[in-house]
Design a protein around this motif. Structure first.
Motif, mmCIF file in Angstrom:
data_model
loop_
_atom_site.group_PDB
_atom_site.id
_atom_site.type_symbol
_atom_site.label_atom_id
_atom_site.label_comp_id
_atom_site.label_asym_id
_atom_site.label_seq_id
_atom_site.Cartn_x
_atom_site.Cartn_y
_atom_site.Cartn_z
ATOM 1 N N ILE A 1 0.840 -1.201 0.000
ATOM 2 C CA ILE A 1 0.000 0.000 0.000
ATOM 3 C C ILE A 1 0.877 1.255 0.000
ATOM 4 N N LEU A 2 1.897 1.278 0.888
ATOM 5 C CA LEU A 2 2.771 2.458 0.922
ATOM 6 C C LEU A 2 3.633 2.554 -0.336
ATOM 7 N N ASP A 3 4.056 1.405 -0.879
ATOM 8 C CA ASP A 3 4.819 1.423 -2.128
ATOM 9 C C ASP A 3 4.014 2.079 -3.242
ATOM 10 N N THR A 4 2.714 1.771 -3.297
ATOM 11 C CA THR A 4 1.864 2.347 -4.342
ATOM 12 C C THR A 4 1.793 3.865 -4.202
ATOM 13 N N VAL A 5 1.651 4.330 -2.954
ATOM 14 C CA VAL A 5 1.556 5.777 -2.725
ATOM 15 C C VAL A 5 2.856 6.474 -3.139
ATOM 16 N N PHE A 6 4.003 5.893 -2.725
ATOM 17 C CA PHE A 6 5.279 6.549 -3.034
ATOM 18 C C PHE A 6 5.679 6.329 -4.487
ATOM 19 N N LEU A 7 5.166 5.264 -5.105
ATOM 20 C CA LEU A 7 5.343 5.113 -6.550
ATOM 21 C C LEU A 7 4.699 6.293 -7.274
ATOM 22 N N THR A 8 3.503 6.673 -6.850
ATOM 23 C CA THR A 8 2.803 7.791 -7.469
ATOM 24 C C THR A 8 3.573 9.097 -7.253
ATOM 25 N N LEU A 9 4.079 9.298 -6.023
ATOM 26 C CA LEU A 9 4.860 10.506 -5.734
ATOM 27 C C LEU A 9 6.103 10.570 -6.623
ATOM 28 N N ALA A 10 6.857 9.463 -6.686
ATOM 29 C CA ALA A 10 8.093 9.447 -7.472
ATOM 30 C C ALA A 10 7.788 9.641 -8.960
ATOM 31 N N THR A 11 6.714 8.985 -9.456
ATOM 32 C CA THR A 11 6.374 9.108 -10.877
ATOM 33 C C THR A 11 5.997 10.540 -11.223
ATOM 34 N N SER A 12 5.204 11.183 -10.353
ATOM 35 C CA SER A 12 4.755 12.537 -10.680
ATOM 36 C C SER A 12 5.935 13.496 -10.725
ATOM 37 N N SER A 13 6.878 13.387 -9.767
ATOM 38 C CA SER A 13 8.012 14.310 -9.795
ATOM 39 C C SER A 13 8.927 14.001 -10.975
ATOM 40 N N ALA A 14 9.108 12.714 -11.287
ATOM 41 C CA ALA A 14 9.969 12.349 -12.413
ATOM 42 C C ALA A 14 9.387 12.868 -13.722
ATOM 43 N N ALA A 15 8.079 12.700 -13.913
ATOM 44 C CA ALA A 15 7.454 13.110 -15.172
ATOM 45 C C ALA A 15 7.425 14.627 -15.299
ATOM 46 N N ALA A 16 7.141 15.322 -14.193
ATOM 47 C CA ALA A 16 7.109 16.786 -14.241
ATOM 48 C C ALA A 16 8.489 17.334 -14.594
ATOM 49 N N ALA A 17 9.542 16.779 -13.943
ATOM 50 C CA ALA A 17 10.896 17.232 -14.251
ATOM 51 C C ALA A 17 11.269 16.881 -15.682
ATOM 52 N N ALA A 18 10.832 15.715 -16.164
ATOM 53 C CA ALA A 18 11.154 15.311 -17.534
ATOM 54 C C ALA A 18 10.557 16.281 -18.542
ATOM 55 N N SER A 19 9.337 16.755 -18.286
ATOM 56 C CA SER A 19 8.717 17.656 -19.255
ATOM 57 C C SER A 19 9.440 19.001 -19.280
ATOM 58 N N ILE A 20 9.963 19.461 -18.124
ATOM 59 C CA ILE A 20 10.722 20.710 -18.103
ATOM 60 C C ILE A 20 12.076 20.521 -18.786
ATOM 61 N N VAL A 21 12.717 19.363 -18.537
ATOM 62 C CA VAL A 21 14.008 19.088 -19.174
ATOM 63 C C VAL A 21 13.830 19.031 -20.694
ATOM 64 N N TYR A 22 12.730 18.408 -21.140
ATOM 65 C CA TYR A 22 12.449 18.352 -22.577
ATOM 66 C C TYR A 22 12.322 19.752 -23.152
ATOM 67 N N LEU A 23 11.603 20.615 -22.410
ATOM 68 C CA LEU A 23 11.409 21.995 -22.847
ATOM 69 C C LEU A 23 12.744 22.729 -22.890
ATOM 70 N N ALA A 24 13.620 22.480 -21.910
ATOM 71 C CA ALA A 24 14.927 23.138 -21.876
ATOM 72 C C ALA A 24 15.786 22.699 -23.051
ATOM 73 N N HIS A 25 15.610 21.436 -23.466
ATOM 74 C CA HIS A 25 16.388 20.941 -24.598
ATOM 75 C C HIS A 25 15.860 21.471 -25.925
ATOM 76 N N ASN A 26 14.524 21.440 -26.094
ATOM 77 C CA ASN A 26 13.942 21.695 -27.415
ATOM 78 C C ASN A 26 13.221 23.028 -27.531
ATOM 79 N N GLY A 27 12.822 23.625 -26.410
ATOM 80 C CA GLY A 27 12.047 24.862 -26.467
ATOM 81 C C GLY A 27 10.672 24.622 -27.061
ATOM 82 N N ASN A 28 9.928 25.708 -27.263
ATOM 83 C CA ASN A 28 8.613 25.612 -27.882
ATOM 84 C C ASN A 28 8.398 26.849 -28.739
ATOM 85 N N GLN A 29 8.262 26.642 -30.022
ATOM 86 C CA GLN A 29 8.171 27.770 -30.950
ATOM 87 C C GLN A 29 6.893 28.575 -30.758
ATOM 88 N N ASP A 30 5.764 27.890 -30.596
ATOM 89 C CA ASP A 30 4.475 28.581 -30.577
ATOM 90 C C ASP A 30 4.366 29.563 -29.422
#
Lengths: 194, 194
Positions: free
Chosen positions: B120-149
């Motif tokens: 049960i606790l693994d599931t909760v912290f899996l969600t926490l770790a996934t959300s921070s990893a994905a949020a940081a990944a989207s910013i890193v992607y933006l830092a690499h590629n930018g957004n023209q629009d």
């Protein structure tokens, strides 16, 4: 003779009663969680479809334009939002396809097979939904607030409707995530307690 | 008489043997998953600490500056990266604190309690770790590629070291996520099969 025949008969009935009554209680409790699982799954489907549809239809064109350029924002502009639409659609499809297994769990509350199948796949799709929700949330945050150090300006002043729609999609996706966490925890409790 | 005494004795021994042998096998299998759980947990701790430390020390100051302004990028500039450092540190702390429960599961492979608590606790912290990893990944992607629009420019041309370090942190955090998924699936299988 009649009394001696009666005695084994009544003891048989008592035995049958105890057999019927004893497993009925935990079975009822497990059946309850299985029905709850089915209802929560319906809610998660609605939230996931709402998230995908709201993000997928987000498109705003500003009423003014220069000679070369018309200002337009849609989910197509952001790779993260494209990923969001695709992964929420996949999560919604999985949740629809998982409904038969949830029904099997209601009919046979003691069989661990369908619940095991559901808990493992739920965990995988929980991760997918969480990653897309968090990635979209970080972009939406950036669109609202911008970032001074990198000179990324907030675009929500111009694209207000676009921002409102994508923010709504993010909220809906986090509802899906919360429901999926509940599903995993409930399945774990139902499997673990015998 | 001696033969009639011998027969029940040998049948008793056979019964004891079958009782002793039968539960020993699933116990060994469950103990194996519990030991694997402990080892995977150590790997997840290392990955989570590496992610938090790598992101937390990311700081790059450019060698040129204007009269009013010096160009600097650190994880402090991004709210998402701050969330990343905090949540990966929390996930690492949880994983360290969960080690005793994993040891209890090794000592008592048949008790469902510690495994239920962990899943049960693994599931909760899996969600926490996934959300921070994905949020940081989207910013890193933006830092690499930018957004023209939206006219958000890629900053990795200027802040190369900063981008490399944050990208490494994102990769480490996704390793944590994958290990946590494995932990949840393994616990589910160990609880479900009796």
């Amino acid at each position: 003779m009649s009394t001696t025949i009666d005695v084994p008969e009544s003891s048989n009935i008592n035995k049958e009663k105890t057999i019927l009554v004893a497993p009925a209680r935990p079975g009822g409790w497990k059946k309850g969680t299985a029905i709850m699982d089915f209802i929560l799954r319906l809610g998660a489907i609605a939230a996931a479809i709402a998230a995908a549809a709201s993000m997928g239809t987000s498109d705003q064109t500003l009423p003014f334009f220069t000679q070369f350029f018309q200002f337009e924002a849609s989910y197509d502009s952001f790779t993260t939002f494209q990923f969001f639409v695709i992964s929420m659609a996949i999560a919604a499809s999985y949740l629809v396809l998982s409904l038969p297994f949830s029904i099997v769990a209601i009919i046979r509350p003691h069989a661990p097979g369908p619940r095991l199948f559901l808990i493992i796949l739920d965990t995988v799709f929980l991760t997918l939904a969480t990653s897309s929700a968090a990635a979209a949330a970080s972009i939406v945050y950036l669109a609202h607030n911008g970032n001074q150090d990198t000179n990324w300006l907030a675009i929500c002043n111009q694209f207000g409707d676009f921002c409102a729609q994508t923010s709504g999609a993010v909220v809906a996706s986090f509802i899906t995530v919360v429901v999926l966490i509940l599903l995993v925890v409930m399945s774990a409790l139902a499997i673990g307690k015998h």
